[in-house]
Structures are given as C-alpha cells and as structure tokens.
Enzyme design. Structure first.
Site, PDB file in Angstrom:
ATOM      1  N   HIS A  69     138.003  -3.176  27.544  1.00  0.00           N
ATOM      2  CA  HIS A  69     139.087  -2.432  26.453  1.00  0.00           C
ATOM      3  C   HIS A  69     140.202  -2.325  27.071  1.00  0.00           C
ATOM      4  CE1 HIS A  69     136.319  -0.284  23.147  1.00  0.00           C
ATOM      5  NE2 HIS A  69     136.507  -1.175  24.061  1.00  0.00           N
ATOM      6  N   ASP A 246     120.260  -1.538  24.980  1.00  0.00           N
ATOM      7  CA  ASP A 246     119.273  -2.297  24.933  1.00  0.00           C
ATOM      8  C   ASP A 246     118.035  -1.491  25.486  1.00  0.00           C
ATOM      9  OD1 ASP A 246     119.186  -2.835  27.830  1.00  0.00           O
ATOM     10  OD2 ASP A 246     118.879  -4.740  27.566  1.00  0.00           O
ATOM     11  N   ASP A 253     120.382  -7.737  32.887  1.00  0.00           N
ATOM     12  CA  ASP A 253     119.604  -8.710  32.996  1.00  0.00           C
ATOM     13  C   ASP A 253     119.389  -9.208  31.611  1.00  0.00           C
ATOM     14  OD1 ASP A 253     118.279  -7.035  31.011  1.00  0.00           O
ATOM     15  OD2 ASP A 253     116.708  -6.176  32.151  1.00  0.00           O
TER      16      ASP A 253
END
Ligand code: HEM
Ligand code: NAG
Length: 325
Positions: A69, A246, A253
């Site tokens: 950002h 995730d 990863d």
C-alpha cells in the site's frame, strides 16, 4: 533469488546504479547503500521484528501489505505513514482502501531506534520495505536481496490512495495492468498476489462477493458456508470480524495457490486468477512447486519495491516517520 548472486556481486563491486528498472524509470538504489552509514541496519530491524512476531504471529502479514500500500501510491516513499497536515496534505489512511492497514506505528518505533544508531541516515521508506522483506523470510518465505536508498516523500494525498489502491473486486485485466506498470510479467503478477498466503481479510471486504456471487465463481460450498457463519449479514454489523487469507495464514508457503484452485479464495481476484486462462497455468505451477514460487516472488518483490521510487534529492530522510521534516 530472481537476480543471480554473481550479478549482485558484480553490481556491489561496481557500486553502480542498478539496471533494475527495465526502462520504467531510472533509479539509483543500491545493494550496499547503508554499508558505511548504518552497517547493522538489517540486523537491528530483524531483532526488533523477531521480538514482536513472538508475541503477535499476525504481524508479518501487516508489514507485507503495508509495503504494497505504500509502494502503490506515489511509489515506495513512506507516504502512507504521514499524518494529515491540514495546510499541505491529507493522510492516505483516510481512504477506505486502507481499511485494515496495521502496525504503522511499529515502523516509527524502529525509526526511533535507528535514529539512535545512525542519526539522519535511514529513510522510513527503506524501513517499510525491509520490514516486509524480514516478514517474508521469518514466516518461512524466501530470503530476498533488495536494493536500498529510497527517500521519503514530502507529501501524501488520500485521493491518490483512493484512486491507486485496488479494490478486491478488480478484474483480471486491471490486475495484470497494475503490475505490468511495475515491469512485471503475468507470471510475476500472479506470484506477488501469493502474498495472500499471509494474513486476514475482514468481512467488509468479503460480503460483496459472498452475497452476490457471479456466475462461474467456483467457491467451495463448505468454505462458503463457513464464511457465511463468520460474516452473516450483507452489511457487516462490526468491522472487527475477519477470516484467514489461506489455510496457513501465518506461514509463507504456496498453500494460497492450492486454496484458490479448490474454491477457497477469499477475494474475487484470488478466485479469478485461478480460472482465467492467462493466469491459471501459473497458479497451477506455483501450487505444485513452492521453490519456483519463491523464486518468481522474489523477483516480483524487488520490482514492486523498486519502481518509481524517490532517490537522492527527490525526497528527504524524515526524522519522524509520521511527519515531514
Ligand atoms: C490486485 C491486487 C490486490 C488486491 C485487490 C488486494 C486486496 C486485499 C484485501 C481486500 C485484503 C484484506 C484487507 C482486510 O480486510 O483487512 C488484503 C489483505 C492482504 N494483502 Fe492484498 N491485495 C492485492 C495485492 C497484494 C499485494 C501485491 C500484496 C503484497 C505484496 C498484498 C498483501 C496482503 C496481505 C499480507 C494481506 C493481509 C493483511 C493483514 O493480515 O493485515 N496484497 N488484500
Ligand atoms: C467499516 O469501515 C468502513 C470503511 O472504513 C466504513 O465505511 C464503515 O462505516 C465501517 N462500519 C462500521 C460498522 O463501523
């Protein structure tokens, strides 16, 4: 990683401006910029962050997004750290696109420590990029060599933040063009979005997709049900509820790529790159080969953090990160 070691050594030996900009904009960053002026810079930052990460495992994600950002608005110039100054500039944090940005104050704390160690030397812009780099490596990601020497801006504008920061509903076309403007290939663009292997998203950024599913969206039904439990209303009642980006949100990863292929992408753009024919082959390759993902991510990270930066007299080294000198 991305740039070969012999090349880095050659560049260090010659101490010449890096040929990293690939014709985008000539800059004068270098890999040994603080060698004399602040030799322990990286280890100081690493030490501070390590202590923080032990108590807050979600912090690395915050620094990685902070770098994006910052770099996305007027280049990597620490403009995101400036407070509003009603005579001259408005804080980028006023923009709703910066919702969820965290840990800006830690950069200021590190800056204060560095002002003791090497007064007036290290830019806030370089600290942001180094914090992101250290966040990636301490989370299990690649060790990325990055050139330094960015200067800090004297201005900021929330309107520019509003205009330049991408919303989670952007199209794949827009996604490709954002990173193409930083010299990235489509493969590198897909790799940089792998940053979503870390951190969280708030319901605010999820409900749009959750309650207005587009045709062809491949969201996994169980994943969808769990999102609806966490974010039960189309207009969130609070802004504090979030879900992981995730399945392994504190480990850097390649799980993100397997998740998006399996309909567990959080944002529209995450899901879209797993299905668009231009990007899907790279998603598949990164999902299978984490070494290769790390390699391409490293080169994309250098491009993201080196494009359109202020060097030499174009900016200043702020004394405090939240205000211009
Ligand atoms: C098209 C590009 C991108 C879009 C539309 C996008 C969108 C988003 C959104 C909506 C969030 C959730 C914020 C929240 O609700 O708290 C998020 C989080 C995050 N993004 Fe991105 N992003 C993009 C690219 C990137 C890039 C290039 C990076 C870093 C290199 C990045 C790193 C992150 C990280 C680490 C988080 C988690 C932050 C946290 O846990 O505080 N993103 N992104
Ligand atoms: C949540 O944050 C957004 C963006 O900053 C804001 O527009 C909205 O009013 C906030 N909602 C609540 C319930 O605080």
């Amino acid at each position: 990683m991305g740039i070969s070691l012999p090349l880095i050594l050659l560049i260090m030996a010659m101490s010449l401006p890096l040929p990293l900009s690939f014709g985008i904009k000539q800059n004068q960053l270098s890999y040994n910029y603080y060698k004399l002026s602040c030799p322990n810079l990286e280890s100081t930052i690493k030490k501070e962050l390590l202590t923080l990460f032990l108590t807050d495992a979600t912090a690395p994600a915050a620094f990685l997004r902070l770098m994006f950002h910052d770099c996305q608005v007027q280049g990597c110039d620490a403009s995101i750290l400036l407070d509003s100054n009603y005579d001259t500039h408005s804080s980028e944090m006023v923009s709703a696109k910066n919702f969820g940005i965290r840990k800006r104050e830690i950069i200021s704390d590190i800056k204060a420590i560095l002002e003791e160690e090497c007064p007036g030397q290290v830019s806030c812009a370089d600290i942001i990029v180094l914090a992101a780099k250290v966040s990636v490596s301490l989370s299990g990601g690649p060790h990325i060599q990055i050139p330094l020497g960015r200067k800090d801006s004297r201005t900021s504008s929330f309107k520019e933040a509003d205009a330049k920061l991408p919303s989670p509903t952007i199209s794949v076309d827009q996604f490709i063009s954002i990173f193409k403007s930083k010299g990235m290939s489509i493969e590198e663009s897909v790799s940089i979005l792998g940053a979503h292997t870390l951190g969280v998203g708030h319901c605010l950024n999820i409900v749009g997709r959750l309650y207005d599913q587009r045709i062809g969206d491949n969201m996994d039904l169980r994943f969808e049900a769990s999102l609806r439990l966490t974010c039960p209303t189309e207009i969130p009642l609070t802004n504090i509820t979030f879900v992981p980006n995730d399945m392994t949100p504190i480990i850097f990863d390649n799980e993100y790529y397997r998740d998006i292929m399996n309909g567990r992408g959080l944002f529209g753009i995450d899901s879209d790159i797993s299905r668009d024919p231009r990007t899907a082959p790279f998603v598949m390759r990164f999902a299978m080969d984490h070494r290769y993902f790390f390699e391409v991510f490293s080169s994309a990270f250098v491009k993201l953090s080196s494009t359109n930066v202020l060097t030499n007299m174009q900016g200043e080294v702020r004394r405090k990160c939240n205000q211009v000198n």
